[in-house]
Design a protein around this motif. Sequence first.
Motif, PDB file in Angstrom:
ATOM      1  N   HIS A  30       0.829  -1.194   0.000  1.00 13.39           N
ATOM      2  CA  HIS A  30       0.000   0.000   0.000  1.00 13.39           C
ATOM      3  C   HIS A  30       0.869   1.251   0.000  1.00 13.39           C
ATOM      4  N   ALA A  31       0.463   2.242  -0.803  1.00 14.02           N
ATOM      5  CA  ALA A  31       1.288   3.443  -0.937  1.00 14.02           C
ATOM      6  C   ALA A  31       0.450   4.705  -0.927  1.00 14.02           C
ATOM      7  N   VAL A  32       0.837   5.616  -0.042  1.00 16.23           N
ATOM      8  CA  VAL A  32       0.374   6.995  -0.093  1.00 16.23           C
ATOM      9  C   VAL A  32       1.611   7.805  -0.442  1.00 16.23           C
ATOM     10  N   ARG A  33       1.766   8.098  -1.720  1.00 21.71           N
ATOM     11  CA  ARG A  33       3.006   8.699  -2.231  1.00 21.71           C
ATOM     12  C   ARG A  33       3.028  10.205  -1.999  1.00 21.71           C
ATOM     13  N   GLU A  34       4.165  10.707  -1.520  1.00 21.19           N
ATOM     14  CA  GLU A  34       4.333  12.147  -1.343  1.00 21.19           C
ATOM     15  C   GLU A  34       4.545  12.838  -2.684  1.00 21.19           C
ATOM     16  N   GLY A  35       5.177  12.154  -3.631  1.00 24.70           N
ATOM     17  CA  GLY A  35       5.459  12.732  -4.940  1.00 24.70           C
ATOM     18  C   GLY A  35       5.116  11.752  -6.032  1.00 24.70           C
ATOM     19  N   GLY A  36       5.629  12.038  -7.217  1.00 27.36           N
ATOM     20  CA  GLY A  36       5.419  11.149  -8.345  1.00 27.36           C
ATOM     21  C   GLY A  36       4.064  11.341  -8.995  1.00 27.36           C
ATOM     22  N   SER A  37       3.911  10.736 -10.164  1.00 26.08           N
ATOM     23  CA  SER A  37       2.657  10.808 -10.898  1.00 26.08           C
ATOM     24  C   SER A  37       2.608   9.665 -11.899  1.00 26.08           C
ATOM     25  N   THR A  38       1.416   9.349 -12.366  1.00 25.59           N
ATOM     26  CA  THR A  38       1.217   8.330 -13.389  1.00 25.59           C
ATOM     27  C   THR A  38       0.156   8.836 -14.362  1.00 25.59           C
ATOM     28  N   ASN A  39      -0.128   8.024 -15.368  1.00 26.55           N
ATOM     29  CA  ASN A  39      -1.181   8.376 -16.316  1.00 26.55           C
ATOM     30  C   ASN A  39      -2.552   8.507 -15.657  1.00 26.55           C
ATOM     31  N   ALA A  40      -2.680   7.995 -14.449  1.00 25.45           N
ATOM     32  CA  ALA A  40      -3.945   8.172 -13.724  1.00 25.45           C
ATOM     33  C   ALA A  40      -4.309   9.646 -13.622  1.00 25.45           C
ATOM     34  N   GLY A  41      -3.280  10.509 -13.556  1.00 22.02           N
ATOM     35  CA  GLY A  41      -3.534  11.940 -13.468  1.00 22.02           C
ATOM     36  C   GLY A  41      -4.294  12.479 -14.657  1.00 22.02           C
ATOM     37  N   SER A  42      -3.945  12.003 -15.861  1.00 22.20           N
ATOM     38  CA  SER A  42      -4.661  12.436 -17.065  1.00 22.20           C
ATOM     39  C   SER A  42      -5.993  11.723 -17.209  1.00 22.20           C
ATOM     40  N   ILE A  43      -6.005  10.423 -16.919  1.00 24.86           N
ATOM     41  CA  ILE A  43      -7.203   9.624 -17.182  1.00 24.86           C
ATOM     42  C   ILE A  43      -8.356   9.998 -16.267  1.00 24.86           C
ATOM     43  N   HIS A  44      -8.094  10.183 -14.967  1.00 26.74           N
ATOM     44  CA  HIS A  44      -9.213  10.413 -14.042  1.00 26.74           C
ATOM     45  C   HIS A  44      -9.874  11.769 -14.260  1.00 26.74           C
ATOM     46  N   LEU A  45      -9.184  12.673 -14.950  1.00 29.87           N
ATOM     47  CA  LEU A  45      -9.758  13.980 -15.256  1.00 29.87           C
ATOM     48  C   LEU A  45     -10.349  14.048 -16.664  1.00 29.87           C
ATOM     49  N   SER A  46     -10.301  12.942 -17.393  1.00 26.56           N
ATOM     50  CA  SER A  46     -10.787  12.946 -18.773  1.00 26.56           C
ATOM     51  C   SER A  46     -12.301  12.843 -18.821  1.00 26.56           C
ATOM     52  N   ASN A  47     -12.840  13.219 -19.990  1.00 23.78           N
ATOM     53  CA  ASN A  47     -14.280  13.152 -20.223  1.00 23.78           C
ATOM     54  C   ASN A  47     -15.018  13.860 -19.078  1.00 23.78           C
ATOM     55  N   GLN A  48     -15.852  13.179 -18.346  1.00 23.75           N
ATOM     56  CA  GLN A  48     -16.535  13.812 -17.212  1.00 23.75           C
ATOM     57  C   GLN A  48     -16.095  13.198 -15.886  1.00 23.75           C
ATOM     58  N   GLY A  49     -14.887  12.665 -15.879  1.00 26.30           N
ATOM     59  CA  GLY A  49     -14.336  12.058 -14.675  1.00 26.30           C
ATOM     60  C   GLY A  49     -14.400  10.549 -14.747  1.00 26.30           C
ATOM     61  N   VAL A  50     -13.277   9.879 -14.471  1.00 27.03           N
ATOM     62  CA  VAL A  50     -13.190   8.420 -14.600  1.00 27.03           C
ATOM     63  C   VAL A  50     -12.644   7.830 -13.307  1.00 27.03           C
ATOM     64  N   PRO A  51     -13.319   6.820 -12.708  1.00 28.82           N
ATOM     65  CA  PRO A  51     -12.755   6.123 -11.549  1.00 28.82           C
ATOM     66  C   PRO A  51     -11.514   5.342 -11.958  1.00 28.82           C
ATOM     67  N   VAL A  52     -10.417   5.531 -11.222  1.00 31.95           N
ATOM     68  CA  VAL A  52      -9.126   4.942 -11.588  1.00 31.95           C
ATOM     69  C   VAL A  52      -8.434   4.405 -10.348  1.00 31.95           C
ATOM     70  N   ALA A  53      -7.710   3.297 -10.524  1.00 30.29           N
ATOM     71  CA  ALA A  53      -6.794   2.794  -9.503  1.00 30.29           C
ATOM     72  C   ALA A  53      -5.495   2.406 -10.188  1.00 30.29           C
ATOM     73  N   THR A  54      -4.400   2.514  -9.449  1.00 28.39           N
ATOM     74  CA  THR A  54      -3.075   2.218  -9.993  1.00 28.39           C
ATOM     75  C   THR A  54      -2.444   1.056  -9.249  1.00 28.39           C
ATOM     76  N   LEU A  55      -2.009   0.050 -10.012  1.00 30.91           N
ATOM     77  CA  LEU A  55      -1.238  -1.059  -9.465  1.00 30.91           C
ATOM     78  C   LEU A  55       0.193  -0.953  -9.997  1.00 30.91           C
ATOM     79  N   GLY A  56       1.159  -0.924  -9.091  1.00 25.92           N
ATOM     80  CA  GLY A  56       2.548  -0.817  -9.500  1.00 25.92           C
ATOM     81  C   GLY A  56       3.323  -2.081  -9.184  1.00 25.92           C
ATOM     82  N   THR A  57       4.203  -2.482 -10.095  1.00 23.90           N
ATOM     83  CA  THR A  57       5.125  -3.588  -9.848  1.00 23.90           C
ATOM     84  C   THR A  57       6.450  -2.980  -9.386  1.00 23.90           C
ATOM     85  N   PRO A  58       6.908  -3.281  -8.154  1.00 28.69           N
ATOM     86  CA  PRO A  58       8.079  -2.609  -7.596  1.00 28.69           C
ATOM     87  C   PRO A  58       9.327  -2.748  -8.474  1.00 28.69           C
TER      88      PRO A  58
END
Length: 359
Positions: free
Chosen positions: A290-318
Amino acid sequence: MNYQQLIHDLVNAKGAPGFEDEVLEVLYNYKGSYTMQSDNLKNAYYNLDQLDPHKPTLMLDSHTDEVAFMVKAIDERGLIHIQALGGWLAEHVSAQHYLVRDRLGNYHPGISTSKPIHFMTAEERAKKITLADLKIDVGASSRQEVIEDFKITIGQPIVPATEFAFNERNQVMFGKGFDNRIGVAVSVAIMNEMQDYLKDLPFNLVAAFAAQEEVGMRGAVVTSKRVNPQMALVFEGTPSDDFTADQYLEQARLGRGPQLRYRDNSYIANEWMLKRFNQLASENNLPLQHAVREGGSTNAGSIHLSNQGVPVATLGTPTRYAHTNYCFCSYKDFENTVKLSLAFIKNLTAENFKQFELK
């Protein structure tokens, strides 16, 4: 199914932001029975032409580019001045092996410059270097030689020269660009595993492979508009913090399973999706970090704000040592990311989508 060869081919492909062509070639070779589409930004898609307009759409996102450089200038000594494409620290760049593309598409070996310790003063040894201090040397002796003999010109991409290797003993992979070729591999593997289930799903399933994430999540702006998803999963090669924090602050250790990201500088994850992933990990006895990141970003930033809003979750492989020339990534973590994602997709219902319909 074993996906080691897929990961080998993806990691070894050269794909600076804006120059992801080799990665797209690998994607085409592994598309199986899916159709593959692409666009003018060099984004690619599996199954985009099979969208049923009467069904909601789940989009699987990953990005194809890697941190790299671009030829900025060539000086009179034949040294190549560089422009970073993505986030680099200068101390990670000095005295490393790179490949510089020429205008014909061929790659030449180069070494990032470093002043020999024999010639350095005590003050120079203590000084912190910057990217502006570093150049790429391809073994030439003049600007003319670089341009005329090597055929290297301004604007050409430069990528790390690291080759993939696999340790059978502990199932750990070595190479460059696991951020985010490992996420691309997760998407490809999921689509492969889902081929026989598509006709029975109450939703469309599309894999979108976005270009230029490392320079501002640009490709995902286009993919999210084109796919128009009602829900999205983002797959990343997330930085491992094995050696950077105590056990209570660690958020992505190698070999401990995928990382579920609750927030970063680009988004806050959808609460229902977070709960669902935690539930499925518990039910299927799968490891989850589980991660609450202080920095960084992923494509989730663009996707969740697209259209009229999209529910998004990010899974990362360490990924240990992300944004450097040499990285480690666990094949077991990759497998568990795929398994957890498949559990989520196979248990997704039409009712799950309806809760996100605009009122």
